[in-house]
Motif scaffolding. Structure first.
Motif, PDB file in Angstrom:
ATOM      1  N   GLN A   1      25.360 -39.919 -14.589  1.00 15.36           N
ATOM      2  CA  GLN A   1      26.100 -38.704 -14.256  1.00 15.36           C
ATOM      3  C   GLN A   1      26.126 -38.531 -12.739  1.00 15.36           C
ATOM      4  OE1 GLN A   1      24.541 -35.214 -16.077  1.00 15.36           O
ATOM      5  NE2 GLN A   1      26.177 -33.899 -15.334  1.00 15.36           N
ATOM      6  N   GLY A   2      27.305 -38.241 -12.198  1.00  8.17           N
ATOM      7  CA  GLY A   2      27.460 -38.047 -10.766  1.00  8.17           C
ATOM      8  C   GLY A   2      27.753 -39.329 -10.005  1.00  8.17           C
ATOM      9  N   GLN A   3      27.722 -40.469 -10.646  1.00  9.85           N
ATOM     10  CA  GLN A   3      27.995 -41.742  -9.976  1.00  9.85           C
ATOM     11  C   GLN A   3      29.485 -41.846  -9.645  1.00  9.85           C
ATOM     12  OE1 GLN A   3      26.731 -45.146 -12.238  1.00  9.85           O
ATOM     13  NE2 GLN A   3      27.798 -46.595 -10.920  1.00  9.85           N
ATOM     14  N   VAL A   4      29.787 -42.344  -8.444  1.00 13.42           N
ATOM     15  CA  VAL A   4      31.174 -42.521  -8.023  1.00 13.42           C
ATOM     16  C   VAL A   4      31.731 -43.750  -8.736  1.00 13.42           C
ATOM     17  CG1 VAL A   4      32.699 -42.958  -6.067  1.00 13.42           C
ATOM     18  CG2 VAL A   4      30.719 -41.470  -5.784  1.00 13.42           C
ATOM     19  N   LEU A   5      32.857 -43.545  -9.421  1.00 14.83           N
ATOM     20  CA  LEU A   5      33.452 -44.645 -10.175  1.00 14.83           C
ATOM     21  C   LEU A   5      34.631 -45.269  -9.439  1.00 14.83           C
ATOM     22  CD1 LEU A   5      33.432 -43.010 -13.725  1.00 14.83           C
ATOM     23  CD2 LEU A   5      31.729 -44.507 -12.716  1.00 14.83           C
ATOM     24  N   PHE A   6      35.450 -44.442  -8.784  1.00 17.09           N
ATOM     25  CA  PHE A   6      36.647 -44.926  -8.105  1.00 17.09           C
ATOM     26  C   PHE A   6      36.726 -44.299  -6.720  1.00 17.09           C
ATOM     27  CE2 PHE A   6      37.732 -44.789 -12.643  1.00 17.09           C
ATOM     28  CZ  PHE A   6      38.098 -46.106 -12.848  1.00 17.09           C
ATOM     29  N   THR A   7      37.317 -45.025  -5.776  1.00 20.89           N
ATOM     30  CA  THR A   7      37.636 -44.492  -4.466  1.00 20.89           C
ATOM     31  C   THR A   7      39.150 -44.440  -4.370  1.00 20.89           C
ATOM     32  OG1 THR A   7      35.664 -45.524  -3.542  1.00 20.89           O
ATOM     33  CG2 THR A   7      37.326 -44.782  -1.989  1.00 20.89           C
ATOM     34  N   LEU A   8      39.683 -43.241  -4.075  1.00 29.45           N
ATOM     35  CA  LEU A   8      41.121 -43.045  -4.018  1.00 29.45           C
ATOM     36  C   LEU A   8      41.623 -43.134  -2.581  1.00 29.45           C
ATOM     37  CD1 LEU A   8      41.440 -40.017  -6.465  1.00 29.45           C
ATOM     38  CD2 LEU A   8      41.701 -42.434  -6.983  1.00 29.45           C
ATOM     39  N   ASP A   9      42.906 -43.411  -2.408  1.00 29.78           N
ATOM     40  CA  ASP A   9      43.546 -43.453  -1.102  1.00 29.78           C
ATOM     41  C   ASP A   9      43.673 -42.023  -0.578  1.00 29.78           C
ATOM     42  OD1 ASP A   9      44.874 -44.246   1.133  1.00 29.78           O
ATOM     43  OD2 ASP A   9      46.793 -44.637   0.121  1.00 29.78           O
ATOM     44  N   LYS A  10      43.116 -41.734   0.627  1.00 32.00           N
ATOM     45  CA  LYS A  10      43.050 -40.376   1.162  1.00 32.00           C
ATOM     46  C   LYS A  10      44.263 -40.007   1.999  1.00 32.00           C
ATOM     47  CE  LYS A  10      38.150 -41.013   1.991  1.00 32.00           C
ATOM     48  NZ  LYS A  10      37.120 -40.958   3.015  1.00 32.00           N
ATOM     49  N   ARG A  11      45.085 -40.947   2.385  1.00 33.36           N
ATOM     50  CA  ARG A  11      46.131 -40.675   3.366  1.00 33.36           C
ATOM     51  C   ARG A  11      47.082 -39.562   2.929  1.00 33.36           C
ATOM     52  NH1 ARG A  11      48.194 -46.636   4.307  1.00 33.36           N
ATOM     53  NH2 ARG A  11      47.844 -46.585   2.070  1.00 33.36           N
ATOM     54  N   LYS A  12      47.481 -39.544   1.683  1.00 23.39           N
ATOM     55  CA  LYS A  12      48.412 -38.511   1.202  1.00 23.39           C
ATOM     56  C   LYS A  12      47.767 -37.131   1.285  1.00 23.39           C
ATOM     57  CE  LYS A  12      50.880 -36.906  -2.809  1.00 23.39           C
ATOM     58  NZ  LYS A  12      50.866 -36.823  -4.229  1.00 23.39           N
ATOM     59  N   TYR A  13      46.492 -37.040   0.906  1.00 26.49           N
ATOM     60  CA  TYR A  13      45.813 -35.749   0.904  1.00 26.49           C
ATOM     61  C   TYR A  13      45.495 -35.281   2.319  1.00 26.49           C
ATOM     62  CZ  TYR A  13      45.658 -36.690  -4.003  1.00 26.49           C
ATOM     63  OH  TYR A  13      46.033 -36.970  -5.281  1.00 26.49           O
ATOM     64  N   GLU A  14      45.201 -36.203   3.232  1.00 28.27           N
ATOM     65  CA  GLU A  14      44.981 -35.817   4.624  1.00 28.27           C
ATOM     66  C   GLU A  14      46.274 -35.287   5.244  1.00 28.27           C
ATOM     67  OE1 GLU A  14      43.276 -39.295   6.422  1.00 28.27           O
ATOM     68  OE2 GLU A  14      41.267 -38.830   5.696  1.00 28.27           O
ATOM     69  N   ALA A  15      47.417 -35.924   4.919  1.00 28.23           N
ATOM     70  CA  ALA A  15      48.709 -35.448   5.428  1.00 28.23           C
ATOM     71  C   ALA A  15      49.019 -34.068   4.866  1.00 28.23           C
ATOM     72  CB  ALA A  15      49.811 -36.440   5.063  1.00 28.23           C
TER      73      ALA A  15
ATOM     74  N   LEU B   1      46.801 -31.839   3.976  1.00 30.03           N
ATOM     75  CA  LEU B   1      45.882 -30.923   4.641  1.00 30.03           C
ATOM     76  C   LEU B   1      46.405 -30.555   6.030  1.00 30.03           C
ATOM     77  CD1 LEU B   1      43.136 -29.432   4.737  1.00 30.03           C
ATOM     78  CD2 LEU B   1      42.169 -31.546   5.671  1.00 30.03           C
ATOM     79  N   GLN B   2      46.862 -31.540   6.786  1.00 29.05           N
ATOM     80  CA  GLN B   2      47.409 -31.266   8.119  1.00 29.05           C
ATOM     81  C   GLN B   2      48.643 -30.362   8.031  1.00 29.05           C
ATOM     82  OE1 GLN B   2      46.008 -32.004  10.997  1.00 29.05           O
ATOM     83  NE2 GLN B   2      44.308 -33.018   9.920  1.00 29.05           N
ATOM     84  N   ASN B   3      49.481 -30.603   7.020  1.00 30.53           N
ATOM     85  CA  ASN B   3      50.670 -29.776   6.808  1.00 30.53           C
ATOM     86  C   ASN B   3      50.264 -28.326   6.503  1.00 30.53           C
ATOM     87  OD1 ASN B   3      53.292 -28.957   6.427  1.00 30.53           O
ATOM     88  ND2 ASN B   3      53.537 -29.964   4.442  1.00 30.53           N
ATOM     89  N   ALA B   4      49.268 -28.142   5.657  1.00 27.82           N
ATOM     90  CA  ALA B   4      48.801 -26.793   5.313  1.00 27.82           C
ATOM     91  C   ALA B   4      48.202 -26.094   6.532  1.00 27.82           C
ATOM     92  CB  ALA B   4      47.776 -26.868   4.183  1.00 27.82           C
ATOM     93  N   LYS B   5      47.450 -26.844   7.376  1.00 26.48           N
ATOM     94  CA  LYS B   5      46.888 -26.245   8.594  1.00 26.48           C
ATOM     95  C   LYS B   5      47.996 -25.820   9.548  1.00 26.48           C
ATOM     96  CE  LYS B   5      42.365 -28.519   8.671  1.00 26.48           C
ATOM     97  NZ  LYS B   5      41.521 -29.491   9.382  1.00 26.48           N
TER      98      LYS B   5
END
Length: 170
Positions: A111-125, A127-131
């Motif tokens: 429980q709590g183990q990281v299974l997948f790493t997702l591409d962050k670029r879309k979510y960072e963009a 976030l910048q748009n929301a800021k």
């Protein structure tokens, strides 16, 4: 008395044919002879009876072997499909591309183990748009506050005269 058929010569009503009396007797005799001949042909000969008796009396061949006592492994092969006892169905709650899979299939996970790493670029963009939108909203608020203070500082006669005219800057 001699009786003659009046229609014997006529083609309209021909005379019935008369069967001779000896015909049924001949057929009966023929069937009797035929049944006797067939009964005599159906039996087995003495040679055939002797061969049948000899074949029935012959012993059955048997293979004899000594018994060896040893351990034999029990092996069974089955064609089937197996599933794990505890399985988990993973469904994505976000839309993203996978960068890395951080577990091995078939191994237990905690429980709590990281299974997948997702591409962050879309979510960072995003976030910048929301800021940026937040900063724009704060600037618009400050501008509106300053405009209200300017409007209240003008004399009353100017405010009434300008109320019918629309401002140029909006």
């Amino acid at each position: 008395m001699n009786f003659k058929n009046p229609f014997a010569d006529s083609s309209i009503h021909p005379a019935p044919s008369v069967r001779p009396a000896w015909r049924p007797a001949i057929i009966t005799r023929f069937l009797l002879i035929l049944s006797l001949v067939l009964a005599a042909c159906g039996g087995e000969s003495k040679e055939q009876k002797a061969k049948t008796a000899a074949a029935a009396a012959a012993p059955t061949p048997v293979v004899v072997a000594t018994v060896l006592q040893r351990t034999v492994p029990i092996v069974a092969e089955f064609t089937a499909r197996t599933d794990a006892k505890d399985t988990v169905e993973l469904r994505a709650r976000v839309e993203a591309f996978l960068e890395k899979i951080q577990f091995e299939e078939g191994r237990p996970v905690k429980q709590g183990q990281v299974l997948f790493t997702l591409d962050k670029r879309k979510y960072e963009a995003d976030l910048q748009n929301a800021k940026a939108q937040l900063a724009k909203a704060k600037a618009d608020l400050e501008f509106a506050k300053e405009k209200v203070t300017v409007e209240t500082a003008k004399p009353r006669w100017i405010r009434k005269r300008l109320s019918w005219a629309k401002p140029i800057w909006t």
